[in-house]
Every structure is written in structure tokens, then in C-alpha cells.
Motif scaffolding. Structure first.
Motif: not given
Length: 218
Positions: A45-51, A57-63, A85-89, A92-94
């Protein structure tokens, strides 16, 4: 009114069957009991999108997703945000970093899964999930749990090290010493009776500190 002790006992513990749930994710609807058949699952789990911390962290899992794949493991993220929100985030990260969060992220807007897994801890936050990690084996049993506060990011090396340690321990029926990493010696289970103790003392194939502490290569 529930006491603190009662709330704690309701939280999943190591050795428990992972509580089942159905949820909407960025990869469609899933049911945990049917997710990642014959594979391990790392639910985090993570606290919130766009933080900021969550993005790292999420990028670390993806990489490092390919490393989890090599360990027969599926990733499953979660936060108390909507699917929009998830889809937009993710997009955005991509766009900003080139990293694609290509694993399902649960949209836990009703906090159902967060409450089920004890990810909401009122003294930290009542509206954001703490940084929890649940290691779930192919039988859907919880094998390891990590909790981090909102302001401290996790260590991806440690998550992967712990996952590999669990799998190797299962395969070879051994234990792992302090700071173990793949390739290091493992601990042989201690003898359970006098005969086994004498056999251990006569064993010249392991690195023996004493009969109860012996290490060997796999």
C-alpha cells in the motif's frame, strides 16, 4: 467500542490465510483468491497518488518488476484513491519519468481492503494507508509483513532479499542468518534429540560454531 487490543487481533498476522477480497484495479477487477495462481503475491500500500515518496516507491517496484517475475511473484499495489486518480497518476509518472506502473493498483476508495489488512492505523492517519507490504505465498498464506510510516520509503533490495529468503528457505528447509543474501551460507535446523545432536557434532561438512549453530552452502 473496540479496544486497541481487539483491533490488533483483527489485523492479519504471519501464518494467517490472506483475507480474500474483490477489488477494482488499474488492470481490471480482481479477486485475491484467484489472483496470481501458483505464484507469490507482494501486496503493498501507499498513502496517496501524486505524492513524492509514493512516486519513488511505485516507480521502484515498476523498474524492478522483472526481478519479481523471475521469483514467480506478482505485484499488487493499493491506495485509498479512485480508479480515475490512479490512471491519471500512472499516466503522469510515465510522461514525466518514462516509468510505467505496469501492475495492478487497487482503487480502495471505500477503504475495504485497507481495513481488512490493517493498513489504516489511526495514530498515523485515518484516511491514508501506511506503507505496508504483505508477502503472500502460492497457498495464499501470509508469510511476512512489513510496516513503514508515511514519511519513510521502503527498501526495494530488502523486499527482494526477504522474498528470495522465504522461497529458498521453503525449498531447502533451512533458515537464514543475519544479513543473508543469495549465495551466502544458510543455517541448518538444530537437532531435535540426542542422537541428532551427536550426529551434528560428528558432521564435518558444515561450518559449526556448536551443535545448535551450523551453516552450510546450498
Amino acid at each position: 467500542m473496540e479496544t486497541v487490543e481487539e483491533k490488533i487481533t483483527m489485523m492479519p498476522r504471519i501464518g494467517d490465510q490472506a483475507p480474500d477480497f474483490e477489488a477494482t484495479t488499474t488492470k481490471g477487477k480482481i479477486k485475491l483468491s484467484e489472483f496470481a495462481k501458483d505464484k507469490w503475491t507482494v501486496l503493498f500500500s501507499h498513502p496517496a497518488d501524486f505524492t513524492p515518496v509514493c512516486t519513488t516507491e511505485m516507480s521502484g517496484f515498476a523498474i524492478r518488476k522483472s526481478e519479481f517475475t523471475a521469483l514467480n511473484t506478482e505485484l499488487l499495489g493499493l491506495s485509498i484513491d479512485s480508479i480515475h486518480s490512479h490512471l491519471a497518476w500512472v499516466n503522469n509518472v510515465r510522461e514525466k519519468t518514462g516509468v510505467y506502473l505496469d501492475f495492478p493498483i487497487i482503487a480502495d476508495i471505500d477503504m475495504k481492503v485497507s481495513k481488512l489488512y490493517g493498513m489504516l492505523q489511526p495514530n498515523e492517519s485515518e484516511t491514508a494507508a501506511v506503507r505496508a507490504v504483505f508477502f503472500i505465498d502460492p497457498t495464499k498464506k501470509i508469510r511476512l509483513i512489513m510496516y513503514y510510516p508515511l514519511n519513510v520509503g521502503r527498501n526495494m533490495d530488502e523486499i527482494l532479499r526477504a522474498l528470495e529468503a522465504l522461497q529458498i528457505s521453503d525449498e531447502h528447509k533451512v533458515a537464514m542468518p543475519l544479513d543473508w543474501k543469495k549465495g551466502d551460507k544458510v543455517i541448518v535446523p538444530p537437532p531435535k534429540n540426542l542422537v541428532e545432536m551427536d550426529e551434528r557434532l560428528a558432521d564435518t561438512t558444515c561450518e559449526r560454531t556448536d551443535f545448535y549453530l551450523c551453516k552450510r552452502d546450498l
